[in-house]
Design a protein around this motif. Structure first.
Motif, PDB file in Angstrom:
ATOM      1  N   PRO A  73       0.800  -1.233   0.000  1.00 23.13           N
ATOM      2  CA  PRO A  73       0.000   0.000   0.000  1.00 23.13           C
ATOM      3  C   PRO A  73       0.833   1.285   0.000  1.00 23.13           C
ATOM      4  CG  PRO A  73      -0.911  -1.571   1.566  1.00 23.13           C
ATOM      5  CD  PRO A  73       0.424  -2.110   1.131  1.00 23.13           C
ATOM      6  N   LEU A  74       2.135   1.178   0.284  1.00 25.34           N
ATOM      7  CA  LEU A  74       2.988   2.370   0.335  1.00 25.34           C
ATOM      8  C   LEU A  74       3.703   2.637  -0.982  1.00 25.34           C
ATOM      9  CD1 LEU A  74       4.491   1.895   3.908  1.00 25.34           C
ATOM     10  CD2 LEU A  74       2.409   3.103   3.217  1.00 25.34           C
ATOM     11  N   ILE A  75       3.380   1.849  -2.011  1.00 27.19           N
ATOM     12  CA  ILE A  75       3.957   2.076  -3.348  1.00 27.19           C
ATOM     13  C   ILE A  75       3.022   3.011  -4.106  1.00 27.19           C
ATOM     14  CG2 ILE A  75       4.644   1.024  -5.533  1.00 27.19           C
ATOM     15  CD1 ILE A  75       5.182  -1.583  -3.942  1.00 27.19           C
ATOM     16  N   PRO A  76       3.535   4.148  -4.612  1.00 30.90           N
ATOM     17  CA  PRO A  76       2.684   5.069  -5.364  1.00 30.90           C
ATOM     18  C   PRO A  76       2.011   4.377  -6.552  1.00 30.90           C
ATOM     19  CG  PRO A  76       4.814   6.064  -4.916  1.00 30.90           C
ATOM     20  CD  PRO A  76       4.911   4.616  -4.516  1.00 30.90           C
ATOM     21  N   GLN A  77       0.753   4.763  -6.779  1.00 30.85           N
ATOM     22  CA  GLN A  77      -0.053   4.105  -7.813  1.00 30.85           C
ATOM     23  C   GLN A  77      -0.232   4.951  -9.071  1.00 30.85           C
ATOM     24  OE1 GLN A  77      -1.213   0.735  -7.551  1.00 30.85           O
ATOM     25  NE2 GLN A  77       0.417   0.952  -6.038  1.00 30.85           N
ATOM     26  N   GLY A  78       0.656   5.917  -9.299  1.00 28.35           N
ATOM     27  CA  GLY A  78       0.655   6.612 -10.584  1.00 28.35           C
ATOM     28  C   GLY A  78       0.289   8.074 -10.531  1.00 28.35           C
ATOM     29  N   ARG A  79      -0.646   8.468  -9.704  1.00 29.16           N
ATOM     30  CA  ARG A  79      -1.006   9.879  -9.579  1.00 29.16           C
ATOM     31  C   ARG A  79      -0.960  10.281  -8.107  1.00 29.16           C
ATOM     32  NH1 ARG A  79       0.441  10.719 -13.718  1.00 29.16           N
ATOM     33  NH2 ARG A  79      -0.621  11.393 -15.609  1.00 29.16           N
ATOM     34  N   GLU A  80       0.067   9.795  -7.424  1.00 27.90           N
ATOM     35  CA  GLU A  80       0.230  10.113  -6.010  1.00 27.90           C
ATOM     36  C   GLU A  80       1.688   9.981  -5.616  1.00 27.90           C
ATOM     37  OE1 GLU A  80      -1.568   7.320  -3.279  1.00 27.90           O
ATOM     38  OE2 GLU A  80      -0.677   5.597  -4.275  1.00 27.90           O
ATOM     39  N   LEU A  81       2.022  10.663  -4.538  1.00 27.83           N
ATOM     40  CA  LEU A  81       3.269  10.427  -3.825  1.00 27.83           C
ATOM     41  C   LEU A  81       2.886   9.794  -2.494  1.00 27.83           C
ATOM     42  CD1 LEU A  81       5.109  13.819  -4.449  1.00 27.83           C
ATOM     43  CD2 LEU A  81       5.355  11.685  -5.731  1.00 27.83           C
ATOM     44  N   VAL A  82       3.777   8.971  -1.958  1.00 29.30           N
ATOM     45  CA  VAL A  82       3.523   8.325  -0.666  1.00 29.30           C
ATOM     46  C   VAL A  82       4.773   8.505   0.196  1.00 29.30           C
ATOM     47  CG1 VAL A  82       2.882   6.205   0.538  1.00 29.30           C
ATOM     48  CG2 VAL A  82       2.077   6.587  -1.809  1.00 29.30           C
ATOM     49  N   ALA A  83       4.553   8.995   1.415  1.00 31.24           N
ATOM     50  CA  ALA A  83       5.687   9.242   2.308  1.00 31.24           C
ATOM     51  C   ALA A  83       5.515   8.513   3.631  1.00 31.24           C
ATOM     52  CB  ALA A  83       5.831  10.742   2.570  1.00 31.24           C
ATOM     53  N   THR A  84       6.621   7.956   4.101  1.00 32.26           N
ATOM     54  CA  THR A  84       6.740   7.569   5.499  1.00 32.26           C
ATOM     55  C   THR A  84       7.285   8.803   6.203  1.00 32.26           C
ATOM     56  OG1 THR A  84       7.228   5.267   4.947  1.00 32.26           O
ATOM     57  CG2 THR A  84       7.868   6.022   7.144  1.00 32.26           C
ATOM     58  N   VAL A  85       6.561   9.291   7.196  1.00 28.26           N
ATOM     59  CA  VAL A  85       6.984  10.481   7.941  1.00 28.26           C
ATOM     60  C   VAL A  85       7.377  10.036   9.338  1.00 28.26           C
ATOM     61  CG1 VAL A  85       6.310  12.758   8.796  1.00 28.26           C
ATOM     62  CG2 VAL A  85       5.402  11.923   6.611  1.00 28.26           C
ATOM     63  N   MET A  86       8.588  10.401   9.721  1.00 34.40           N
ATOM     64  CA  MET A  86       9.095  10.017  11.038  1.00 34.40           C
ATOM     65  C   MET A  86       9.394  11.260  11.860  1.00 34.40           C
ATOM     66  SD  MET A  86      11.516   6.811   9.986  1.00 34.40           S
ATOM     67  CE  MET A  86      11.578   6.182  11.643  1.00 34.40           C
ATOM     68  N   PHE A  87       8.860  11.266  13.083  1.00 37.80           N
ATOM     69  CA  PHE A  87       9.180  12.312  14.051  1.00 37.80           C
ATOM     70  C   PHE A  87      10.265  11.742  14.954  1.00 37.80           C
ATOM     71  CE2 PHE A  87       4.928  13.355  12.637  1.00 37.80           C
ATOM     72  CZ  PHE A  87       5.039  14.714  12.390  1.00 37.80           C
ATOM     73  N   GLU A  88      11.446  12.323  14.849  1.00 34.75           N
ATOM     74  CA  GLU A  88      12.621  11.735  15.488  1.00 34.75           C
ATOM     75  C   GLU A  88      13.170  12.669  16.572  1.00 34.75           C
ATOM     76  OE1 GLU A  88      14.571   9.241  11.937  1.00 34.75           O
ATOM     77  OE2 GLU A  88      14.093  11.301  11.389  1.00 34.75           O
ATOM     78  N   ILE A  89      12.967  12.271  17.811  1.00 34.11           N
ATOM     79  CA  ILE A  89      13.509  12.993  18.961  1.00 34.11           C
ATOM     80  C   ILE A  89      14.158  11.935  19.853  1.00 34.11           C
ATOM     81  CG2 ILE A  89      12.944  14.366  21.003  1.00 34.11           C
ATOM     82  CD1 ILE A  89      10.588  15.523  19.375  1.00 34.11           C
ATOM     83  N   ALA A 103       8.939  13.068  -9.283  1.00 28.29           N
ATOM     84  CA  ALA A 103       8.088  13.177 -10.476  1.00 28.29           C
ATOM     85  C   ALA A 103       7.952  11.833 -11.191  1.00 28.29           C
ATOM     86  CB  ALA A 103       8.657  14.232 -11.433  1.00 28.29           C
ATOM     87  N   LYS A 104       8.950  10.965 -11.063  1.00 24.45           N
ATOM     88  CA  LYS A 104       8.883   9.644 -11.706  1.00 24.45           C
ATOM     89  C   LYS A 104       7.750   8.792 -11.128  1.00 24.45           C
ATOM     90  CE  LYS A 104      13.829   9.686 -12.602  1.00 24.45           C
ATOM     91  NZ  LYS A 104      15.133   9.151 -12.181  1.00 24.45           N
ATOM     92  N   ASP A 105       7.339   9.091  -9.888  1.00 26.36           N
ATOM     93  CA  ASP A 105       6.249   8.337  -9.264  1.00 26.36           C
ATOM     94  C   ASP A 105       4.895   8.679  -9.858  1.00 26.36           C
ATOM     95  OD1 ASP A 105       8.261   7.472  -7.605  1.00 26.36           O
ATOM     96  OD2 ASP A 105       7.601   8.620  -5.863  1.00 26.36           O
ATOM     97  N   LEU A 106       4.827   9.756 -10.625  1.00 27.78           N
ATOM     98  CA  LEU A 106       3.548  10.259 -11.117  1.00 27.78           C
ATOM     99  C   LEU A 106       3.243   9.775 -12.533  1.00 27.78           C
ATOM    100  CD1 LEU A 106       3.901  13.891  -9.740  1.00 27.78           C
ATOM    101  CD2 LEU A 106       2.622  11.988  -8.740  1.00 27.78           C
ATOM    102  N   ASP A 107       4.029   8.836 -13.055  1.00 28.93           N
ATOM    103  CA  ASP A 107       3.792   8.291 -14.408  1.00 28.93           C
ATOM    104  C   ASP A 107       2.859   7.097 -14.343  1.00 28.93           C
ATOM    105  OD1 ASP A 107       5.429  10.143 -15.628  1.00 28.93           O
ATOM    106  OD2 ASP A 107       7.209   8.951 -15.250  1.00 28.93           O
TER     107      ASP A 107
END
Length: 197
Positions: free
Chosen positions: A82-98, A193-197
């Protein structure tokens, strides 16, 4: 132009013996791929924009470490596909690191709902982040998880604008306790941008 792969299957997975032989070179290649896809936003958050290759490496590593075979593979594919972009999206893992545990706990306690406050801004458009729906990332007490998974779905027009050379792109949060932004540099924009193809 080759379209990026959008799903890891068993056929993509190297046998453990083969992966063990190639592990160092594969990890080195993914580290280089990840570098422009890592964006620091404010003092504590880092966006790691995912793609097929980063998730494939993650699955291979989990299998290498835990050696759980086909049963584990099924679980890993459910978690990471589910974290692999599907063509018209970006997907990020966001980490709050303290690093400091008490400071981290206090910080996250004020960050409830942060997963709904991420955005991208470019070309007069705002793309709101959509949290991965696998589980709630803010608990009932209002404490946010230190790891968030956020999708940025785009229209065709937004994707086209994102791809324009030199386009200024801002990523950030509009959360009351964490209203920070960062500019995505051109090297990073080209990679994403390559994720948006």
């Amino acid at each position: 132009m080759t379209t990026r792969k959008r799903e890891i299957t068993k056929a993509d997975i190297l046998p453990i013996a083969d992966y063990t032989q190639r592990r160092a070179e594969m990890r080195k290649a993914v580290v280089a791929l990840k570098k422009p896809r890592r964006i620091e936003v404010g003092p504590a958050a880092t966006f790691y924009f995912e793609c097929f290759e980063t998730m494939l490496q993650q699955v291979q590593e989990m299998l290498y470490i835990e050696k759980g075979g086909d049963e584990q593979l099924a679980d890993e594919l459910r978690a990471y596909n589910p974290l692999i972009p599907q063509g018209r999206e970006l997907v990020a893992t966001v980490m709050f690191e303290i690093d400091e545990p008490i400071r981290r706990a206090n910080f996250l306690a004020r960050l409830g709902g942060v997963e709904h406050s991420a955005f991208l801004k470019f070309a007069g458009e705002t793309v709101k982040g959509v949290p991965e729906a696998d589980q709630d990332r803010t608990n009932e007490a209002g404490k946010a998880s230190s790891v968030q998974f956020i999708h940025f779905p785009m229209s065709d027009a937004q994707a086209a604008a994102f791809k324009q050379a030199g386009q200024q792109i801002i990523v950030g949060f509009d959360h009351p306790a964490y209203a920070h932004m960062a500019v995505i540099g051109e090297e990073s924009r080209l990679s994403l941008a390559k994720d948006l193809d």
